[in-house]
Design an enzyme around this catalytic site. Structure first.
Site, short mmCIF file in Angstrom:
data_model
loop_
_atom_site.label_atom_id
_atom_site.label_comp_id
_atom_site.label_asym_id
_atom_site.label_seq_id
_atom_site.Cartn_x
_atom_site.Cartn_y
_atom_site.Cartn_z
N GLU A 48 0.82 -1.21 0.00
CA GLU A 48 0.00 0.00 0.00
C GLU A 48 0.85 1.27 0.00
OE1 GLU A 48 -2.52 -3.26 1.89
OE2 GLU A 48 -0.46 -2.55 2.09
N PHE A 115 -12.03 -6.89 13.81
CA PHE A 115 -10.97 -7.40 12.96
C PHE A 115 -10.57 -6.35 11.93
CE2 PHE A 115 -9.71 -9.71 9.02
CZ PHE A 115 -8.51 -10.22 9.49
N GLN A 116 -9.29 -6.06 11.86
CA GLN A 116 -8.70 -5.09 10.95
C GLN A 116 -9.30 -3.68 11.12
OE1 GLN A 116 -8.56 -6.68 6.90
NE2 GLN A 116 -6.59 -7.63 7.39
N LYS A 165 -17.70 -0.06 5.77
CA LYS A 165 -18.12 -1.05 4.77
C LYS A 165 -19.63 -1.02 4.55
CE LYS A 165 -17.57 -5.93 3.51
NZ LYS A 165 -16.96 -7.23 3.90
N MET A 487 24.48 8.17 2.44
CA MET A 487 24.46 9.48 3.08
C MET A 487 24.82 9.38 4.56
SD MET A 487 24.25 12.68 2.68
CE MET A 487 23.35 13.14 1.19
#
Length: 588
Positions: A48, A115-116, A165, A487
């Site tokens: 993502e 959940f999630q 949802k 760096m």
């Protein structure tokens, strides 16, 4: 009419063609609807975070096209949404508009640790311009329209919509109506594009006309407002040299007679010394961050400051102004270019001084670039970038990662195409190059795109080779492999007694990885191989990976130490001391 249909219908009205993302349970209704209607090109990132950087790429690269697009990313709830956070914070720091749409658990189980489930609105609020959570389908269309408005007006930035949802599947009420043509959001003034007021403009003109040693600053605001050509006209009209922030690069040709190159921590000697000697600073669309100014109490002590900036919160935040102009830089430059009161001055002594500043490192840099190899007979990044610039004529699109190679690409590529440099600046996020290059290529498919990474940054989002493979995206991928986080190693060399703690790293066999993704590969270890390899990449139809084995001891100079001022600028590499050793007696 359902919520999921309204989301996609509104995106279509906004001209969205590409959606980047990753599906999951809480966003499945929108994905299912998207598949049914078939109006979008969905690009499935392999992570993502990659989707957020792809969305950034398309937003940034399309600014200078006839059809600007706002990047849109679409992910599920919980870990899917949280994986966007770094890309969204990066866009916020660099004022890049994008719209992130995330799924959320159903309204009935929000705040139950379902959940999630994660608090997307709470997490994203400090790192974006605005967050939304529609709690019924009737709210969705308005919120999507407002999200695009907020993302693109005033100082650009990311906006997040977190949609439960059940709201995605919910039908609108029987009396639902929304007219996009009459949509006028009621929002604070800083979301708008203010026009410059006459009184501060007149005071600015007076300062410009009487100055003997002026210097102009070009920041990201010039790029974001498509004001590069106006900036060039204005600079030529008043005969004032220009220095660039990291994000200001490519606003006008790098070899223009008035260009001093990049300023700041790794800027050119001529830019930084001119700032120290100037009697007037004219700043367009930049925020005077610490990498640009160094020690604030020593910064341009004898100069008046004109600051043109669309975001009022940036004015007088770090550097005090003599004249503050809270306005869009395009509109301001348009007024200045056409103002008859501005006069041309030769300023011969000033330009002679700048020519002297430029000679401080000129011979050493030329010798390094021409040799192409460092202490260990390995390749120098600055030489590779210089050769790429020569071969491409400076006309290609460059997407660096973050680190030493990024500064090499900023300094030694001669940008000739407006808006052709796309870097992570404020957040300095490693791993941006590969996914952002995908978005850049989607925005400008007819132009050649180079993704340039160090071995550290490349491995952070290496999985996006899968996206390139699946969609057959023509990106030229350069890996500058010096076996270290370059760096940080440079800082350890200069300031930590050469204790290389946490910087050495081993790489996988990039040739085998490229082969696994069906992408041609070539390793380059000798200077005489650089130009043929780059030409091979140019001639190759499709993606290609070139790995350059680079000298880990190479440094990018000049360098202003952290917390130091421009008077502390390091222009010569110190004589190396014996390296420290670890407990096994090996180089650490």
């Amino acid at each position: 009419m359902t919520g999921k249909h309204l989301v996609l219908q509104t995106l279509k009205k906004k001209g969205v063609k590409y959606i980047f993302g990753y599906t999951g349970g809480a966003i499945m209704p929108i994905f299912d609807e998207m598949d049914k209607i078939g109006d979008f090109n969905f690009i499935m990132a392999r992570h993502e975070q990659g989707a957020a950087f792809m969305a950034q790429g398309i937003s940034r690269a399309s600014l200078s096209t006839d059809t600007p697009q706002i990047g849109v990313c679409l992910t599920t709830s919980g870990p899917g949404a949280m994986n966007l956070a770094t890309g969204i914070a990066d866009a916020y720091m660099d004022s890049v508009p994008l719209v992130a749409i995330t799924g959320q658990v159903a309204t009935g189980v929000i705040a139950t640790d379902a959940f999630q489930e994660s608090d997307v609105v709470g997490v994203m609020m400090p790192i974006c311009k605005q967050t939304y959570m529609p709690l019924c389908a009737d709210d969705i269309e308005l919120m999507v329209h407002e999200a695009f408005y907020v993302a693109t007006t005033g100082r650009g930035g990311p906006v997040v919509l977190d949609i439960p949802k059940d709201v995605q599947d919910q039908k609108v009420s029987d009396d639902y109506s929304f007219d996009a043509n009459t949509f006028r959001p009621y929002l604070p003034g800083f979301f708008y594009h203010p026009t410059p007021e006459r009184e501060p403009l007149q005071r600015a003109i007076q300062l410009i006309n009487r100055s003997e040693r002026p210097i102009m600053f070009c920041g990201h605001g010039i790029i974001n407002s498509n004001a590069g050509k106006l900036l060039q006209k204005f600079a030529e009209k008043v005969n004032i040299p220009i220095a660039f922030t990291l994000h200001g690069l490519s606003a006008l040709p790098s070899d223009h007679r008035l260009s001093l190159g990049m300023m700041g921590m790794h800027g050119t000697v001529e830019a930084n010394k001119a700032i120290m000697e100037a009697d007037l600073l004219i700043s367009f669309g930049m925020r005077f961050d610490d990498r640009v100014t160094g020690k604030l109490n020593e910064y341009a002590r004898n100069a008046d400051v004109i600051h043109v900036e669309i975001d009022p919160s940036e004015i007088d935040k770090n550097v005090g102004t003599t004249v503050a102009i809270n306005a869009d830089v395009y509109r301001t430059l348009h007024v200045l270019v056409n103002d008859p009161m501005l006069t041309y001055k030769p300023r011969r002594r000033w330009f002679e001084s700048i020519a002297d500043f430029r000679q401080v490192m000129a011979e050493d840099l030329k010798e390094e670039i021409d040799s192409g190899v460092g202490e260990n007979n390995r390749l120098l990044m600055k030489s590779i970038v210089h050769n790429l610039s020569q071969l491409s004529g400076g006309k290609d699109l460059i997407v660096p990662d973050v680190g030493q190679h990024q500064m090499m690409a900023a300094r030694f590529y001669s940008y000739q195409t407006e808006n052709s440099w796309f870097a992570s600046g404020g957040a300095g996020t490693m791993g941006v190059s590969l996914p952002m290059a995908i978005g850049v290529k989607m925005a400008r498919p007819d132009e050649r795109v180079w993704s340039i990474s160090g071995d550290g940054g490349f491995q952070m989002n290496i999985q996006e080779l899968g996206t390139i493979m699946e969609h057959q995206i023509d990106i030229k991928i350069l890996i500058f492999n010096n076996g270290h986080l370059g760096m940080v190693r440079q800082w350890q060399t200069l300031f930590f007694d050469r204790r290389y703690a946490g910087t050495p790293m081993k790489s996988p066999d990039y040739g085998l990885i490229a082969q696994a993704y069906g992408i041609p590969y070539r390793k380059v270890e000798k200077t005489e191989e650089i130009i043929p390899a780059l030409q091979y990449a140019i001639d190759n139809q499709g993606a290609i990976v070139l790995e350059f084995i680079c000298d880990p001891s190479e440094v990018i100079l000049p360098m202003v130490p952290a917390g130091g001022g421009f008077e502390d600028m390091i222009v010569k590499r110190p004589i190396p001391r014996e390296p420290s050793t670890n407990n096994n007696g090996e180089d650490s």
